[in-house]
Design a protein around this motif. Structure first.
Motif, PDB file in Angstrom:
ATOM      1  N   THR A  15      -5.074  -9.210  14.836  1.00 21.97           N
ATOM      2  CA  THR A  15      -5.431  -7.427  14.774  1.00 21.97           C
ATOM      3  C   THR A  15      -4.937  -6.181  15.587  1.00 21.97           C
TER       4      THR A  15
ATOM      5  N   ASP B 290       1.762   1.944   8.305  1.00 19.97           N
ATOM      6  CA  ASP B 290       1.777   1.780   7.020  1.00 19.97           C
ATOM      7  C   ASP B 290       2.117   0.624   6.879  1.00 19.97           C
TER       8      ASP B 290
ATOM      9  N   ARG C 166      -0.109  -2.385   7.933  1.00 22.72           N
ATOM     10  CA  ARG C 166      -1.695  -2.450   7.379  1.00 22.72           C
ATOM     11  C   ARG C 166      -1.042  -3.452   6.464  1.00 22.72           C
TER      12      ARG C 166
ATOM     13  N   THR D 240      -5.003  -5.818  10.754  1.00 19.62           N
ATOM     14  CA  THR D 240      -6.295  -5.033  11.055  1.00 19.62           C
ATOM     15  C   THR D 240      -5.937  -4.209  12.012  1.00 19.62           C
ATOM     16  N   ILE D 241      -5.589  -2.018  12.194  1.00 20.20           N
ATOM     17  CA  ILE D 241      -5.296  -1.494  12.714  1.00 20.20           C
ATOM     18  C   ILE D 241      -6.426  -1.387  13.693  1.00 20.20           C
TER      19      ILE D 241
END
Length: 415
Positions: free
Chosen positions: A31, A206, A209, A214-215
């Motif tokens: 994360t 991108d 992800r 999880t951004i």
């Protein structure tokens, strides 16, 4: 420590993004937390250079004397405000120790391990489609300055990097790059990729992800739940995020966070400036002013002018004399322009020896850092992220090596 299955990465610039990708690619659940929008800090306003030919540490032989001598000059590439000089005393004394040829050569050798390998990692993610590979022209009024620059590249060439082209003077310079003013000498460095930073960083996010990271944006880290050097959770205004390990990749703010954990680091923010203009004539490739230390970068229909390393106690203040000096140097180098943006400034994290801090914060800690990339963030972040991920997975205690965050502990440099 046992193997980490989950990790919190703090910081959404290129340092944090590449580290998050490398960890996720190795099977760790990641994360990423950012205080603002991903890529909105120093990863946004830089010159957009991926250039291993730049992989030298900031402290060069004689640099500290040059910086103090030019303290009052408005167009000095390295600038210390008087108040910063007073505050930075211990750090500056340590910095001065590394302004010698032996330390510089060792720094170049270490940084080279992170420079050139980044090209392959960028290609691996397909991000090279966002890169202009036309090279960079290194330019100076005096041919001897270009010769000195090429001589400094000898070590990089010996370490496996592509050698520069021949030194050009007179009309030969304009034959390669017509916008450069008369009376200059230059050399073309092909081992250079040019990007538009915000587009590149968005594309990288991108890919991060897609790797399963999880951004979480707009969540500033406020504190840590820690016990005996082990962080169990990272706290923001929205709540706690638990993980097996934590990577702090928050640029110049990294030191503020490690200080909360009882581990101050001698890391300061060097202020850089940039401004976007619409030039009368667009350069064919990036241009490096060797005598003015500025970067000129074509970025689509605009040209970015970037440079200056200013140490100041007012990190968010845009000093008009610095911006005016930057614009004068660019105009003398590549000509005029018709439109210009509001100037940007941001902090680049610098350690006293000019090398990054990549690794475990303390031998028994589950906290790691990825910072201190100075002006080399775009160039070294891909390989640095892979280096750190490997260290975490292998359980390296981080006590040794040129990038160890623990290397300054015995010196007790307080900031």
């Amino acid at each position: 420590m046992s193997k980490a299955d989950t990790c919190i990465v703090i910081g959404g610039g290129v340092a944090g993004l590449w580290t998050a990708w490398a960890l996720a690619d190795s099977g760790i659940n990641v994360t990423l937390l950012d205080a603002g929008k991903v890529g909105s800090g120093a990863s946004w306003g830089n010159a957009g250079w991926i250039c291993p030919a730049q992989t030298g540490p900031l402290p060069e032989p004689g640099l500290i004397l040059h910086g103090i001598k030019d303290l009052a000059k408005q167009d000095s590439a390295l600038h210390f405000t008087p108040s910063a000089l007073l505050r930075m005393g211990p750090w500056l004394a340590q910095f001065a120790r590394y302004c010698n040829q032996r330390a510089y050569d060792k720094g170049v050798e270490a940084l080279t391990t992170l420079g050139y390998p980044s090209f392959k990692l960028i290609e691996q993610l397909g991000l090279d489609r966002h890169c202009d590979k036309t090279g960079v022209m290194a330019v100076a009024k005096r041919r001897s300055d270009v010769e000195h620059f090429v001589e400094r590249l000898t070590l990089l060439t010996a370490l496996g990097q592509e050698p520069p082209g021949e030194i050009l003077s007179g009309d030969a310079v304009q034959d390669v790059e017509p916008v450069i003013g008369r009376g200059q000498s230059a050399v073309l460095i092909k081992n250079h990729w040019q990007i538009i930073p915000d587009r590149f960083t968005a594309a990288l996010a991108d890919e991060v992800r897609r790797a399963g990271v999880t951004i979480v944006e707009h969540q500033r880290v406020s504190s840590f739940d820690a016990h005996h050097g082990i962080v169990h959770a990272v706290r923001t205004a929205e709540g706690a995020h638990a993980a097996d390990c934590v990577v702090i990749a928050a640029g110049a703010q990294t030191a503020d966070l490690t200080r909360q954990l009882g581990y101050p680091m001698p890391l300061i923010g060097g202020k850089g400036y940039s401004i976007d203009v619409v030039p009368t004539r667009m350069p064919k490739q990036a241009v490096m002013g060797l005598d003015t230390h500025i970067a000129v970068s074509p970025m689509g229909g605009q040209m970015r002018i970037a440079g200056i390393m200013e140490f100041s106690t007012s990190p968010e203040t845009i000093a008009k004399p610095r911006v005016d000096a930057l614009k004068r140097s660019a105009a003398n180098l590549v000509g005029s322009w018709t439109k210009e943006s509001v100037p940007w400034t941001g902090l680049r994290p610098v350690a006293p020896d000019g090398l990054p801090l990549i690794g475990r914060l303390a031998p028994a800690s589950n906290v790691f850092v990825a910072t201190g990339y100075s002006m080399l963030g775009m160039t070294i972040s891909p390989a640095a992220g892979t280096f750190l991920a490997r260290s975490i997975i292998d359980g390296d205690d981080g006590a040794t090596g040129p990038f160890s965050p623990q290397r300054f502990r015995k010196r007790h440099i307080q900031m």
